[in-house]
Motif scaffolding. Structure first.
Motif, mmCIF file in Angstrom:
data_model
loop_
_atom_site.group_PDB
_atom_site.id
_atom_site.type_symbol
_atom_site.label_atom_id
_atom_site.label_comp_id
_atom_site.label_asym_id
_atom_site.label_seq_id
_atom_site.Cartn_x
_atom_site.Cartn_y
_atom_site.Cartn_z
ATOM 1 N N ILE A 184 37.858 53.535 30.360
ATOM 2 C CA ILE A 184 37.947 55.024 29.261
ATOM 3 C C ILE A 184 39.393 55.448 29.894
ATOM 4 C CG2 ILE A 184 37.051 57.376 28.929
ATOM 5 C CD1 ILE A 184 34.414 56.435 29.748
ATOM 6 N N SER A 185 40.120 55.566 28.743
ATOM 7 C CA SER A 185 41.546 56.157 28.980
ATOM 8 C C SER A 185 41.650 57.517 28.913
ATOM 9 C CB SER A 185 42.520 55.409 27.690
ATOM 10 O OG SER A 185 43.663 55.873 27.791
ATOM 11 N N ASP A 186 42.256 57.888 29.910
ATOM 12 C CA ASP A 186 42.808 59.381 29.890
ATOM 13 C C ASP A 186 44.277 59.329 30.120
ATOM 14 O OD1 ASP A 186 43.156 58.582 32.351
ATOM 15 O OD2 ASP A 186 43.130 60.437 33.544
ATOM 16 N N ALA A 187 44.866 58.174 29.765
ATOM 17 C CA ALA A 187 46.328 58.006 30.239
ATOM 18 C C ALA A 187 47.267 58.159 28.709
ATOM 19 C CB ALA A 187 46.600 56.757 30.795
ATOM 20 N N PRO A 188 48.329 58.982 28.718
ATOM 21 C CA PRO A 188 49.032 59.072 27.481
ATOM 22 C C PRO A 188 49.417 57.487 27.320
ATOM 23 C CG PRO A 188 49.693 60.733 28.858
ATOM 24 C CD PRO A 188 48.471 60.108 29.839
ATOM 25 N N GLY A 189 49.545 57.200 25.706
ATOM 26 C CA GLY A 189 49.755 55.839 25.698
ATOM 27 C C GLY A 189 48.708 54.808 25.846
ATOM 28 N N ASP A 190 47.479 55.118 26.450
ATOM 29 C CA ASP A 190 46.354 54.247 26.666
ATOM 30 C C ASP A 190 47.084 53.123 27.403
ATOM 31 O OD1 ASP A 190 44.718 55.917 25.289
ATOM 32 O OD2 ASP A 190 45.071 55.054 23.270
ATOM 33 N N VAL A 191 47.906 53.034 28.326
ATOM 34 C CA VAL A 191 48.199 52.094 29.105
ATOM 35 C C VAL A 191 47.277 51.659 30.283
ATOM 36 C CG1 VAL A 191 50.020 51.021 30.573
ATOM 37 C CG2 VAL A 191 50.817 52.414 28.410
ATOM 38 N N VAL A 192 46.409 50.422 30.213
ATOM 39 C CA VAL A 192 45.399 50.140 31.255
ATOM 40 C C VAL A 192 45.887 50.332 32.667
ATOM 41 C CG1 VAL A 192 43.570 48.507 31.945
ATOM 42 C CG2 VAL A 192 44.300 48.879 29.703
#
Length: 425
Positions: A184-192
């Motif tokens: 589940i992404s909380d990262a700007p840009g959705d970089v795994v």
């Protein structure tokens, strides 16, 4: 639109955003088929326990494992052990939980499956200091970075290179088993690779990057940290054969759900972006200018509308007050709007915790500054002291949800009502 009607609408938008990232909703479609051998579930993050419970509810075969989540974010599981630990600064419980995860990865075969469940917060919760480092070393660096105003991707770059499991190292420990990551992404840009500091994915950053970040933010590391970052062993893996990762929920999904709810309520949604970064008070000033232009009929839309945005702002801590980045954002927004009629706002973290406080965020109304003045509160003074929590707590305007057991980062909504409306309590 009355103040209470506006608040009801803003809360409904936030609930829609959080609901779109619920593990029970977004995880089951992405489960891989069972392996011929064992299935071992590991993971970390504020959503880890809810993700583990969802896996248990939908997995057709034998299952075992351990996940680590933040204190208070646990969920009932029968076959997967849930450990609660410290966040945003790692603690001994996180170290013990991580050691238990590593132990479960020993001796696996190519017939086995490691299902890794990751979400925001995992960077602190997965705690395994690199050789020669102590938990105290990592805690000191983390605290300094959090206070510096450094963006989260830079903080996580340093964390990766001070860890024995982050930056892809955990996947190497599981070899030759197949490793599938659901994130589940909380990262700007959705970089795994940035979610939970990417313990199962190759890391594009370097130890030289980590050193440069510490220099940029004027952080002098302990001798042990400097010595480790100077050591080639501190470099993270750049290629991990067979690494698989799937994003099951993103900030964009949350904003899209909020936009649908806004449309259903007769509000035109204007999505500013799901990866907005920068100093919270600077972002707030920019959003206030946009909202005022729209209210004056000079903007990109027309009232009644709502400005939606996500991402993760930062706060450079200079004062001694309480409050996370969402309270800071709203306090700066209040000062910039200066009580402009017809403009209401909500800013909250979708995990239910703004910084390290007990609130998800707060609500702002056109009369917030006036009500604060009657209590002897000055917004500019509170902002200088980084005391957004204290300001909105005094007004009884905090948004308190408790742990949501998901995390797609911050959610911000600025509702701009029709010019003819009056703000009544």
């Amino acid at each position: 639109m009355t103040r209470e009607t506006a608040r009801e609408a803003l809360k409904a938008l936030f609930e829609a955003a959080v609901g779109a990232a619920s593990p029970a909703l977004c995880l089951p479609p992405h489960l891989p088929p069972p392996p011929r051998g064992r299935t071992v579930v590991v993971g970390a993050g504020k959503a880890a326990a809810a993700m583990a419970a969802t896996v248990e509810a939908h997995w057709p075969g034998p299952l075992e494992g351990l996940v680590i989540t933040r204190y208070g974010h646990g969920a009932a599981c029968e076959r997967i052990i849930v450990v609660e630990a410290g966040h945003p600064v790692a603690d001994a419980a996180g170290v013990a939980g991580t050691a238990a995860i590593v132990e479960r990865l020993r001796g696996l075969t190519a017939d086995d499956l490691v299902l890794c469940l990751l979400s925001g917060g995992g960077s602190a919760l997965l705690a395994a200091p690199a050789p020669g480092l102590t938990l105290a070393d990592k805690q000191a660096i983390t605290r300094a970075l959090l206070r510096s105003g450094a963006p989260i991707d830079q903080i996580n770059c340093v964390r990766k290179h001070l860890s024995a499991v982050k930056g892809g190292r955990l996947a190497l420990l599981a070899a030759p088993a197949r490793v599938v990551t659901l994130a589940i992404s909380d990262a700007p840009g959705d970089v795994v690779a940035t979610i939970a500091s990417g313990p199962t994915t190759p890391d594009p950053t370097t130890r030289q990057d980590a050193l440069a970040i510490l220099r940029r933010w004027r952080i002098t590391p302990p001798d042990s940290v400097r010595a480790w970052l100077d050591d080639p062993r501190a470099e993270t893996p750049k290629h991990i054969p067979g690494a698989e990762a799937v994003l099951i929920a993103r900030p964009r999904d949350a904003l899209e759900a909020a936009a649908r709810e806004a449309s259903a309520r007769g509000l035109t949604p204007i999505v500013l972006g799901d990866a907005i970064e920068g100093e919270a008070r600077v972002v707030a000033a920019a959003h206030a200018r946009l909202a005022l232009k729209i209210a004056d009929g000079r903007g990109v839309g027309a009232p009644p509308c709502v400005l939606l945005s996500g991402g993760e702002t930062t706060v450079t801590v200079a004062g001694g007050g309480r409050g996370g980045r969402n309270a800071e954002y709203l306090l700066a927004l209040a000062a910039a709007l200066d009580g402009r009629p017809g403009i209401h706002a909500l800013a909250a973290d979708t995990d239910g915790i703004d910084g390290s406080e007990d609130n998800a965020g707060a609500l702002l109304s056109p009369d917030s500054l006036a009500r604060a003045a009657t209590l002897g509160l000055n917004a500019a003074e509170r902002l200088a002291d980084n005391d957004g929590y204290g300001f909105f707590a005094a007004l009884d305007d905090l948004v308190i949800t408790g742990p949501t057991r998901t995390n797609v980062n911050d959610f911000r909504a600025i509702l701009i009502d029709a010019p003819s409306s009056e703000d009544t309590p």
